[in-house]
Design a protein around this motif. Structure first.
Motif, PDB file in Angstrom:
ATOM      1  N   ASP A  63     -53.248  88.701  68.178  1.00  0.00           N
ATOM      2  CA  ASP A  63     -54.436  88.945  69.007  1.00  0.00           C
ATOM      3  C   ASP A  63     -54.151  88.848  70.500  1.00  0.00           C
ATOM      4  N   SER A  64     -53.081  88.139  70.875  1.00  0.00           N
ATOM      5  CA  SER A  64     -52.703  88.008  72.284  1.00  0.00           C
ATOM      6  C   SER A  64     -51.800  89.144  72.748  1.00  0.00           C
ATOM      7  N   GLY A  65     -51.470  90.051  71.831  1.00  0.00           N
ATOM      8  CA  GLY A  65     -50.616  91.182  72.194  1.00  0.00           C
ATOM      9  C   GLY A  65     -49.130  90.911  72.035  1.00  0.00           C
ATOM     10  N   GLU A  66     -48.768  89.714  71.564  1.00  0.00           N
ATOM     11  CA  GLU A  66     -47.362  89.404  71.341  1.00  0.00           C
ATOM     12  C   GLU A  66     -46.890  90.085  70.064  1.00  0.00           C
ATOM     13  N   ILE A  67     -45.666  90.601  70.098  1.00  0.00           N
ATOM     14  CA  ILE A  67     -45.115  91.304  68.945  1.00  0.00           C
ATOM     15  C   ILE A  67     -44.050  90.433  68.288  1.00  0.00           C
ATOM     16  N   PHE A  68     -44.175  90.295  66.974  1.00  0.00           N
ATOM     17  CA  PHE A  68     -43.227  89.531  66.166  1.00  0.00           C
ATOM     18  C   PHE A  68     -42.689  90.462  65.094  1.00  0.00           C
ATOM     19  N   TRP A  69     -41.392  90.347  64.793  1.00  0.00           N
ATOM     20  CA  TRP A  69     -40.821  91.174  63.745  1.00  0.00           C
ATOM     21  C   TRP A  69     -39.776  90.418  62.968  1.00  0.00           C
ATOM     22  N   GLU A  70     -39.507  90.933  61.785  1.00  0.00           N
ATOM     23  CA  GLU A  70     -38.497  90.365  60.893  1.00  0.00           C
ATOM     24  C   GLU A  70     -37.137  90.641  61.524  1.00  0.00           C
TER      25      GLU A  70
END
Length: 83
Positions: A63-70
């Motif tokens: 929701d804060s626009g941070e991107i997380f990936w495997e």
């Protein structure tokens, strides 16, 4: 399984990664497993049409626009591995 967006990143090594962004954190694991095991035709298409891309992975944007990936990246087969 829905993909909300995609992004292309360049690793410090210079290799490129396509990140498919799932609709939420819970959907990332399902998408990642699909890409790792079943998405042969999709990976083959990337290998044939964009030889600069070396890896693929799944992630999400919070929701804060941070991107997380495997970060256990899935290698894209090279075109010569498909022949």
């Amino acid at each position: 399984m829905n993909v909300k967006d995609t992004m292309l990143i360049t690793l410090p090594s210079g290799k490129k990664v396509i990140i498919l962004l799932a609709i939420d954190k819970e959907a990332v694991e399902e998408l990642y497993q699909y890409l790792k095991i079943d998405a042969f035709q999709f990976k083959k298409s990337i290998a044939e049409n964009d030889s600069d891309v070396s890896y693929i992975s799944a992630g999400y944007k919070n929701d804060s626009g941070e991107i997380f990936w495997e970060d256990d990246l899935i290698p894209i087969p090279r075109w010569y591995e498909n022949n």
